[in-house]
Design a protein around this motif. Sequence first.
Motif, mmCIF file in Angstrom:
data_model
loop_
_atom_site.group_PDB
_atom_site.id
_atom_site.type_symbol
_atom_site.label_atom_id
_atom_site.label_comp_id
_atom_site.label_asym_id
_atom_site.label_seq_id
_atom_site.Cartn_x
_atom_site.Cartn_y
_atom_site.Cartn_z
ATOM 1 N N GLY A 104 0.811 -1.203 0.000
ATOM 2 C CA GLY A 104 0.000 0.000 0.000
ATOM 3 C C GLY A 104 0.844 1.253 0.000
ATOM 4 O O GLY A 104 2.053 1.217 -0.265
ATOM 5 N N GLN A 128 -0.413 -4.445 2.269
ATOM 6 C CA GLN A 128 0.539 -4.125 3.316
ATOM 7 C C GLN A 128 0.509 -2.622 3.578
ATOM 8 O O GLN A 128 0.493 -1.821 2.642
ATOM 9 C CB GLN A 128 1.950 -4.508 2.900
ATOM 10 N N TYR A 129 0.533 -2.274 4.862
ATOM 11 C CA TYR A 129 0.567 -0.860 5.235
ATOM 12 C C TYR A 129 1.615 -0.675 6.327
ATOM 13 O O TYR A 129 1.571 -1.346 7.367
ATOM 14 C CB TYR A 129 -0.803 -0.390 5.739
ATOM 15 N N ASP A 144 -2.844 6.729 10.402
ATOM 16 C CA ASP A 144 -2.839 5.338 9.954
ATOM 17 C C ASP A 144 -4.267 4.826 9.783
ATOM 18 O O ASP A 144 -4.585 4.166 8.792
ATOM 19 C CB ASP A 144 -2.095 4.456 10.966
ATOM 20 N N ALA A 164 -5.773 6.194 6.534
ATOM 21 C CA ALA A 164 -5.240 5.546 5.336
ATOM 22 C C ALA A 164 -5.791 4.132 5.183
ATOM 23 O O ALA A 164 -6.149 3.711 4.073
ATOM 24 C CB ALA A 164 -3.716 5.523 5.397
ATOM 25 N N ILE A 165 -5.865 3.403 6.277
ATOM 26 C CA ILE A 165 -6.378 2.031 6.217
ATOM 27 C C ILE A 165 -7.871 2.034 5.934
ATOM 28 O O ILE A 165 -8.380 1.182 5.190
ATOM 29 C CB ILE A 165 -6.051 1.293 7.526
ATOM 30 N N LEU A 195 -8.285 2.235 2.320
ATOM 31 C CA LEU A 195 -7.974 0.959 1.662
ATOM 32 C C LEU A 195 -9.130 -0.026 1.812
ATOM 33 O O LEU A 195 -9.478 -0.741 0.859
ATOM 34 C CB LEU A 195 -6.691 0.370 2.255
ATOM 35 N N ILE A 231 -5.632 -6.605 5.996
ATOM 36 C CA ILE A 231 -4.681 -5.518 6.191
ATOM 37 C C ILE A 231 -3.492 -6.057 6.975
ATOM 38 O O ILE A 231 -3.646 -6.511 8.113
ATOM 39 C CB ILE A 231 -5.310 -4.343 6.959
ATOM 40 N N LEU A 276 -0.298 -5.043 8.860
ATOM 41 C CA LEU A 276 0.326 -3.883 9.485
ATOM 42 C C LEU A 276 1.819 -4.161 9.613
ATOM 43 O O LEU A 276 2.254 -4.972 10.428
ATOM 44 C CB LEU A 276 -0.312 -3.628 10.848
#
Length: 310
Positions: A218, A253-254, A264, A267-268, A271, A279, A281
């Motif tokens: 990501g 992937q973030y 965070d 942003a997630i 997604l 997700i 992390l």
Amino acid sequence: MTDQIQHRVTFGIKTTPMRASYEEILRVWHEADALPEIADAWLWDHLMPIAGPKDGQILEGWTLLSALAAQTQRLRLGLLVTSNRIRQPAVLGKIATTVDVISHGRLVMGLGVGGTLQPPNAGGVTGENPALAEYEAYGLTLVPPAEGIARLAETIAILKRMWTEEVFDFHGHYYTLKGNRNEPKPVQQPGPPLLIGGWGTRTLRLVAEHADIWNIPGPPHNTLDYITQRSRVLNAHCVAVGRDPQTITRSVQYIVSYDDPAGDRKAIRDLIGAGMTHIVLSLRSPYPPQVAQWLVEEIITPLRAECDGR
């Protein structure tokens, strides 16, 4: 992982083992293993640092994964992702079988094309291709992208046969096996779930044909718009091969910032809104104390509440 309903978001962690000791990584995995909110844990597959000073320590991925499999009880686990250029396919199949046996059936088989010839600044990585120095140092060769895809397809075919057939020969363009036997078989049958990582159009075709899970890096490596566009390409491939796109888990992937959980979460959240349902992390070392619990409290639980409340 593939038994979970597609619309429920799940979370994993990735301990990038660059400049991190075995004891540090084991600490995080032990903590995550006790937290049901974290479904899975991941390593990577590099042999030298790919960023920063070149003299930092790195432990080999599959060896480390085997040790962690023996030290955990619940987490699904794997490499995000295995480089198809480092190990011969049948050797990889034996290694993966061993880890599935050690973990009592918790392996997710993460696979990627591996090192290919790429121009500078490709794939969201700034500067020269970091695989150049790594592969030269270990006597490995980079190949053109088309060859990398073809080799990956042969590896997938070999793994599936190793995990289900008693004895077989294989005659591919790049790999040849005669009288392959692989005992014991993996605990999971017909084999561990297959995750393929990547975003190229030809890689996404392999995802549509073979994978249970698709993973893509990501932000900042790939923008939200690009991930969304690549997901549409995967959907089109699924239609072309007669597969329901909803049968593939969309994984991203973030990289967690540690100092901006609100950023965070936003942003997630974006997604997830784009259709990503798994997700990962990714944690930079050094890992803060109780980092897995922090992830649950600051990121996973608030986002899960939002998703479940929709």
